[in-house]
Motif scaffolding. Structure first.
Motif, PDB file in Angstrom:
ATOM      1  N   UNK A 412      -5.910 -16.432 -11.125  1.00 20.03           N
ATOM      2  CA  UNK A 412      -5.429 -15.166 -10.568  1.00 20.03           C
ATOM      3  C   UNK A 412      -5.367 -15.202  -9.044  1.00 20.03           C
ATOM      4  N   UNK A 413      -6.396 -15.799  -8.409  1.00 18.46           N
ATOM      5  CA  UNK A 413      -6.435 -15.865  -6.955  1.00 18.46           C
ATOM      6  C   UNK A 413      -5.399 -16.827  -6.378  1.00 18.46           C
ATOM      7  N   UNK A 414      -4.866 -17.701  -7.205  1.00 23.37           N
ATOM      8  CA  UNK A 414      -3.904 -18.704  -6.744  1.00 23.37           C
ATOM      9  C   UNK A 414      -2.471 -18.189  -6.707  1.00 23.37           C
ATOM     10  N   UNK A 415      -2.256 -16.934  -7.072  1.00 27.69           N
ATOM     11  CA  UNK A 415      -0.911 -16.362  -7.110  1.00 27.69           C
ATOM     12  C   UNK A 415      -0.633 -15.594  -5.816  1.00 27.69           C
ATOM     13  N   UNK A 416       0.391 -16.020  -5.089  1.00 30.65           N
ATOM     14  CA  UNK A 416       0.796 -15.340  -3.859  1.00 30.65           C
ATOM     15  C   UNK A 416       1.809 -14.253  -4.229  1.00 30.65           C
ATOM     16  N   UNK A 417       1.322 -13.054  -4.428  1.00 29.95           N
ATOM     17  CA  UNK A 417       2.172 -11.957  -4.897  1.00 29.95           C
ATOM     18  C   UNK A 417       3.195 -11.507  -3.852  1.00 29.95           C
ATOM     19  N   UNK A 418       2.810 -11.512  -2.592  1.00 28.02           N
ATOM     20  CA  UNK A 418       3.753 -11.132  -1.543  1.00 28.02           C
ATOM     21  C   UNK A 418       4.920 -12.119  -1.480  1.00 28.02           C
ATOM     22  N   UNK A 419       4.620 -13.393  -1.682  1.00 23.43           N
ATOM     23  CA  UNK A 419       5.682 -14.398  -1.674  1.00 23.43           C
ATOM     24  C   UNK A 419       6.624 -14.205  -2.855  1.00 23.43           C
ATOM     25  N   UNK A 420       6.089 -13.824  -4.013  1.00 18.57           N
ATOM     26  CA  UNK A 420       6.943 -13.541  -5.166  1.00 18.57           C
ATOM     27  C   UNK A 420       7.905 -12.392  -4.855  1.00 18.57           C
ATOM     28  N   UNK A 421       7.400 -11.370  -4.176  1.00 18.08           N
ATOM     29  CA  UNK A 421       8.246 -10.232  -3.813  1.00 18.08           C
ATOM     30  C   UNK A 421       9.343 -10.667  -2.843  1.00 18.08           C
ATOM     31  N   UNK A 422       8.971 -11.462  -1.847  1.00 15.47           N
ATOM     32  CA  UNK A 422       9.943 -11.875  -0.826  1.00 15.47           C
ATOM     33  C   UNK A 422      11.006 -12.816  -1.384  1.00 15.47           C
ATOM     34  N   UNK A 423      10.643 -13.637  -2.351  1.00 12.05           N
ATOM     35  CA  UNK A 423      11.568 -14.660  -2.847  1.00 12.05           C
ATOM     36  C   UNK A 423      12.216 -14.256  -4.164  1.00 12.05           C
ATOM     37  N   UNK A 424      11.451 -14.230  -5.226  1.00 15.42           N
ATOM     38  CA  UNK A 424      12.020 -13.956  -6.546  1.00 15.42           C
ATOM     39  C   UNK A 424      12.616 -12.547  -6.613  1.00 15.42           C
ATOM     40  N   UNK A 425      11.931 -11.563  -6.021  1.00 17.01           N
ATOM     41  CA  UNK A 425      12.394 -10.176  -6.112  1.00 17.01           C
ATOM     42  C   UNK A 425      13.254  -9.752  -4.924  1.00 17.01           C
ATOM     43  N   UNK A 426      13.473 -10.663  -3.973  1.00 11.47           N
ATOM     44  CA  UNK A 426      14.335 -10.389  -2.823  1.00 11.47           C
ATOM     45  C   UNK A 426      13.909  -9.128  -2.081  1.00 11.47           C
TER      46      UNK A 426
END
Length: 642
Positions: A412-426
């Protein structure tokens, strides 16, 4: 964190450099390219001046001094002309005939008209073919649909529902009656029909023990255990209700024990504003408006739903005018479409929580309702030492519960959620926590946020029997958020990359198979493959003070489950269901979320808005009603542009 982002930046820098190298190969190497490079190095690239100076000294002697007169006195040397970027084409004129619409969807469910045999009841309701006993109005308030009223017993043991009169089935099958309501529920509920594969078979088993006809216009539903969501969720057409079918259309044996209705097996008949003209699983469905309807005659004459699994193809079909509507468009494609004039709207005002459910954690030893021994080892529990699964059977795998918790928290701690928002979710969406909570809600507690800390993740994994993360693990891509061809799969691929960046020896695969592959294990409670989805609980429109998580307990055995059975969820579900005070329900659920956060049974990644894209040259307006699961609904209310 810095390591992963630097790798991404480096890859991007290399990609940017490639066109420069290609341009150099295609230009005059003596005059144009080398002089341009010297100018760039001296004037701009000061950070790496020492390294580049060596190159400059070498080139100045051989090139610059010899050619400087040519550059100054001769006709200016042509430089490479930038390739123009074509402007985005505006939304096209539709190819369909006026009065008709075509929608590209990622899935067309089985074309079965018998609820017990997995009729596409959700699609039937959302698309306007069927109707529920209850619905939502534009403000999200529960309203009557096929029901005209109801009375709950004082002791909450049953509810009597009045059935609306004058509602006609499609074709020549007469009016809806109480007998049709009971017959549909009897064949759908896993308690009254153990062979049912209806989408809500387990939910209904947990909710209702019996369905009875009181008179021609009244039914009585006896609660297995009272659940305040009964009409806002399980019998609601904008949640996980069911459409109703005519018993008169059964041309075989209509008894539940020997149910056989060949006509309904092949044909879909219900009560909505639209009738089915054609329905082929994994291909297309065509619905046609009824000339008369008790509630609303549709505006579009026909609507065709095409299964188009590939998101890029759905986008292309929008741009060519082949389709008027597309759902489950990856968020990175939304902005270009909007810039072209397409409308991207949240028709049902819902968002979805994406999470990794660590399946295999079957912690209930006995059935929560019956007390029956669940014989977990016979289903494979505690047989294999799976890193994310905690074994709580005394004498087996000592210390495993704490070790598995460390593994889950490390992941769980290894997931960069902000990066997912910036990239996958644009840039769309928000970070997620757990499936029951909306991180944008006023009542959300910051204590439930999951930190991104790869160093701490590696440290926590190092405490386990798999210090280097060297184990086999799969992530199954659920059907939510576009399934294996949409945003769900893109998020899972990105999460897998983040895990492998820290633990390169992990044998990790993202599964993108059909739901039919994993369903037997989910129903049989043997699945141990982590499941990426929201488990019927991830809609941000679901009230927090409702009971949560029955599909994550033994309560719904016999039907769909999410690969976990947690005693704390079952206990809290009952407490909340029996509580009339909303503040106390909130308190009970907060306590449960604290527990689940500590155990990290499911790790939220991002909250994704559910947007539908449509062509404004086809549709001038479309306002659906709030829904917990539908991305599109109220097709009969679409306002046509031509």
């Amino acid at each position: 964190m810095r390591f992963l982002k630097n790798r991404l930046f480096l890859a991007f820098s290399l990609l940017v450099a490639i066109p420069v190298a290609i341009a150099a190969c295609s230009s005059d190497p003596e005059i144009v390219e080398k002089i341009v490079e010297v100018e760039k190095v001296v004037e701009v690239e000061k950070e790496v001046q020492v390294e580049v100076t060596k190159v400059v000294e070498k080139e100045v002697e051989k090139v610059v001094e010899k050619k400087v007169d040519v550059v100054v006195t001769a006709t200016p040397i042509p430089t490479a002309t930038p390739i123009p970027i074509a402007p985005l084409e505006p939304a096209p004129q539709p190819k369909n005939a006026a009065g008709t619409l075509t929608a590209a969807v990622f899935n067309v469910a089985p074309g079965v008209g018998l609820p017990a045999n997995q009729a596409p009841v959700e699609a039937m309701q959302y698309w306007g073919v069927g109707e529920g006993l209850f619905a939502m109005d534009a403000g999200g308030t529960i309203t009557n649909r096929l029901a005209s009223g109801y009375t709950i017993a004082e002791d909450q043991t049953y509810v009597d529902i009045d059935i609306r009169t004058g509602v006609k089935f499609h074709g020549d099958f007469g009016e809806l009656s109480a007998e049709d309501i009971v017959w549909t529920l009897d064949q759908s509920n896993a308690t009254t029909n153990p062979t049912s594969i209806h989408g809500q078979a387990g939910d209904y088993a947990a909710l209702f023990s019996k369905h009875e006809v009181i008179d021609s216009d009244t039914v009585r539903l006896t609660f297995s255990a009272f659940d305040p969501r009964w009409n806002g969720h399980f019998l609601n057409e904008q949640a996980q209700g069911t459409a109703f079918v005519p018993k008169a259309a059964c041309d075989g044996d209509a008894t539940i024990a020997n149910l056989s209705c060949p006509f309904l097996q092949e044909n879909i008949v219900s009560t909505g504003p639209y009738s089915v003209s054609e329905w082929k699983q994994d291909d297309k469905a065509i619905i046609t408006k009824n000339s008369e309807h008790w509630r609303k005659v549709g505006n579009a004459d026909t609507i065709t739903f095409l299964e188009v699994p590939e998101p890029a193809t759905r986008v292309a079909m929008l741009r060519t005018g082949e389709v008027d509507i597309a759902d489950s468009i990856p968020l990175k494609d939304i902005k270009p479409l909007a810039e072209s004039g397409f409308k991207a709207e949240s028709i049902t005002r819902a968002g979805r929580v994406h999470q990794i459910i660590f399946s295999g954690n079957y912690w209930e030893a006995t059935h929560h309702r019956t007390g029956e021994d669940l014989k977990r080892t016979g289903s494979g529990y505690c047989i294999h030492d799976l890193p994310w699964v905690g074994c709580n059977i005394e004498g087996k795998q000592p210390g495993d519960m704490e070790e598995a918790r460390d593994v889950r928290w490390a992941l769980a701690k290894a997931i960069d959620r902000e990066l997912l928002i910036d990239t996958v979710l644009d840039g769309f969406g928000n970070v997620a926590s757990l499936e029951y909570v909306d991180t944008t809600a006023e009542w959300f507690k910051d204590k439930w946020l999951i930190p991104y800390d790869p160093a701490a993740a590696a440290e926590q994994m190092a405490k386990t029997a798999w210090p280097e993360g060297k184990f086999v693990m799969n992530i199954w891509t659920g059907g939510e958020l576009g399934g294996s061809g949409g945003t769900n799969a893109e998020i899972n691929d990105a999460v897998a990359g983040m895990w492998l960046a820290i633990w390169p020896d992990m044998d990790l695969q993202v599964m993108k198979s059909a739901y039919s592959v994993i369903r037997p294990g989910l129903v049989g409670r043997t699945n141990t493959i982590p499941y990426a989805g929201d488990c019927d609980e991830g809609s941000t429109t679901i009230p927090f003070d409702w009971p949560h998580g029955s599909t994550e307990t033994s309560i719904t055995r016999g039907g769909f489950g999410c690969g976990i059975e947690i005693p704390k969820i079952a206990e809290t579900f009952d407490k909340v269901s029996a509580e009339s005070d909303a503040a106390k329900r909130f308190e009970y659920n907060e306590e449960m979320v604290d527990y689940l956060y500590d155990q990290m049974i499911f790790a939220g990644t991002v909250q994704v808005p559910t947007l539908v894209v449509y062509n404004p040259n086809s549709i001038s307006g479309w306002l659906g009603t709030p829904s917990m699961f539908a991305t599109m609904n109220e097709f009969e209310h679409i306002e046509l542009a031509r």
